[in-house]
Design an enzyme around this catalytic site. Structure first.
Site, short mmCIF file in Angstrom:
data_model
loop_
_atom_site.label_atom_id
_atom_site.label_comp_id
_atom_site.label_asym_id
_atom_site.label_seq_id
_atom_site.Cartn_x
_atom_site.Cartn_y
_atom_site.Cartn_z
N CYS A 184 71.88 68.92 24.10
CA CYS A 184 72.52 69.65 22.90
C CYS A 184 71.42 70.60 22.50
O CYS A 184 70.35 70.98 23.15
CB CYS A 184 72.52 68.69 21.77
SG CYS A 184 71.07 68.18 20.98
N CYS A 194 67.81 69.78 21.30
CA CYS A 194 66.93 69.30 22.66
C CYS A 194 66.72 70.44 23.50
O CYS A 194 65.38 70.52 23.91
CB CYS A 194 67.63 68.18 23.27
SG CYS A 194 67.81 66.62 22.42
N HIS A 249 66.62 61.83 19.96
CA HIS A 249 67.42 61.86 21.24
C HIS A 249 66.61 61.57 22.33
O HIS A 249 65.44 61.85 22.34
CB HIS A 249 67.94 63.22 21.44
CG HIS A 249 69.18 63.47 20.34
ND1 HIS A 249 70.11 64.59 20.78
CD2 HIS A 249 69.48 62.81 19.37
CE1 HIS A 249 71.00 64.73 19.72
NE2 HIS A 249 70.71 63.64 19.07
N GLU A 304 65.71 63.27 25.11
CA GLU A 304 65.06 64.21 25.70
C GLU A 304 63.93 64.48 24.78
O GLU A 304 62.74 64.75 25.19
CB GLU A 304 65.83 65.49 25.79
CG GLU A 304 66.99 65.54 26.55
CD GLU A 304 68.19 65.20 26.02
OE1 GLU A 304 68.26 63.95 25.24
OE2 GLU A 304 69.11 65.86 25.98
#
Length: 371
Positions: free
Chosen positions: A295, A298, A265, A267
């Site tokens: 999420c 993260c 992801h 992040e």
């Protein structure tokens, strides 16, 4: 015989108090006058204006920059300056703020000045007459101006283009500065100022904001750039940047499909970059900007990395972990809690996600769109 044509860059640097860095030049042109630092492009080597600006920042003030640290504030062309040369100048505002005064060098000595103090300085005539007023008026946007210097020294100005940066939400932009501008006669009293140039200097409606290049809206725009890169690669369009001391030190976007890695992801990738940039796993003095609410995966990594502040764009009430479905970033049982700001450039972030998921209605991935 024609005059030589020089291409140069000028760097508009500021410290954390908002004071501008100027150089009292020890060489011609403009010897003994105060102006922004910078220098000529290495045209024989095919150097770009951005590369020149980064090189001049390193050589003159010891500042390592990348093109992403620069905002092209203006283009100024001068015909027959002092009867010696034609000039094309790229005016860059440097986004990172300076923490100290650079030492003097062969080009001259440096000093910081408040905006109001420029009225009492020895400035190049074209700077005082038009360039500084245009810079302040269009700061955060862009302007292009041309000055024709006639043989008798008479200067005729023409403003060729101006662009105001699109206003952000009122609560994301500071009000207009209260410090006075350089003392300038009324436009019609300035010799050689054309009606268009006078209009460019005239007062604009108060609704036009001064753009803070270190605002949440600005850095979220940088994260949106990353999100668009993800969309172009058929990834879920989420982008992130991490800042430290007012400077972007990490940029990333979703790369799950490219890397075949469910943890890739934006992040997560940005956290790894930022830790490498600082040489420390603790990011307590950093701010993470991400276009979609993190999420749970993260958010957990953000807490473990001790990120000081998290700013997100679009909320995710289904699985968001920054207050949407749950709030791991401020979980009372954890040994670190982040400051959280949500909804920055919300519509831009939400629109990008909705357009992506609208094109993914075939159900080939298992992602869910935020409401």
């Amino acid at each position: 015989m024609g005059l030589p044509y020089h291409i140069a860059t000028l760097l508009y640097c500021f410290n954390r108090r908002g004071e501008v860095l100027l150089l009292e030049r020890a060489r011609e042109p403009n010897r003994g006058l105060w102006s922004p630092c910078g220098g000529k492009l290495h045209t024989a080597a095919g150097e770009s204006p951005y590369a020149c600006a980064c090189r001049e920042a390193r050589e003159e003030i010891g500042l390592e920059l990348t093109p992403a640290d620069l905002h092209l504030a203006g283009l100024v062309s001068e015909h027959g300056y002092e009867g010696q040369a034609h000039w094309l100048m790229f005016l860059f505002e440097v986004k990172p703020r300076l923490d100290h005064l650079p030492p003097p060098g062969r080009e001259g000595r440096f000093a910081f000045f408040a905006r109001a103090a420029l009225a009492d300085l020895a400035l190049p005539p074209t700077d005082r007459e038009m360039i500084w007023p245009l810079f302040w008026r269009h700061r955060g946007g862009f302007f292009a101006a041309h000055c024709h210097v006639h043989a008798d020294g008479h200067r005729e100005w023409r403003v060729e283009e101006t662009r105001q940066r699109r206003p952000a939400a009122p609560d994301q932009i500071p009000g207009p500065p209260t410090a006075p501008t350089i003392a300038l006669a009324a436009p019609e009293a300035v010799p050689g100022v054309t009606p268009d140039a006078a209009a460019a200097l005239a007062d604009r409606p108060a609704a036009e904001p001064v753009i803070d290049l270190h605002s949440d809206a600005h850095f979220m725009a940088e994260a949106l750039r990353e999100a668009r890169r993800a969309a172009a690669a058929a990834e879920v369009p989420v982008g992130a940047v991490i800042t430290h001391a007012g400077r972007v030190i990490a940029r990333a976007h979703n790369q799950v499909e490219l890397l075949k890695d469910a943890t890739a992801h934006a992040e997560m990738l940005a956290l790894t970059q930022a830790q490498a940039a600082l040489g420390d796993w603790r990011l307590n003095t950093c701010t993470l900007y991400v276009t979609k609410e993190p999420c749970p995966m993260c958010a957990g990594a953000i807490v473990q990395a001790r990120v000081g502040r998290v700013v997100f764009g679009a909320p995710d009430p289904k699985v968001g972990a920054a207050g949407g479905a749950l709030n791991l970033l401020q979980w009372s049982a954890a040994n670190h809690r982040c400051q959280v700001t949500g909804g920055v450039r919300l519509e831009d972030c939400r629109r990008l996600l909705l357009e992506f998921f609208r094109a993914q209605r075939s159900g080939k991935n298992g992602e869910t769109a935020p409401d």
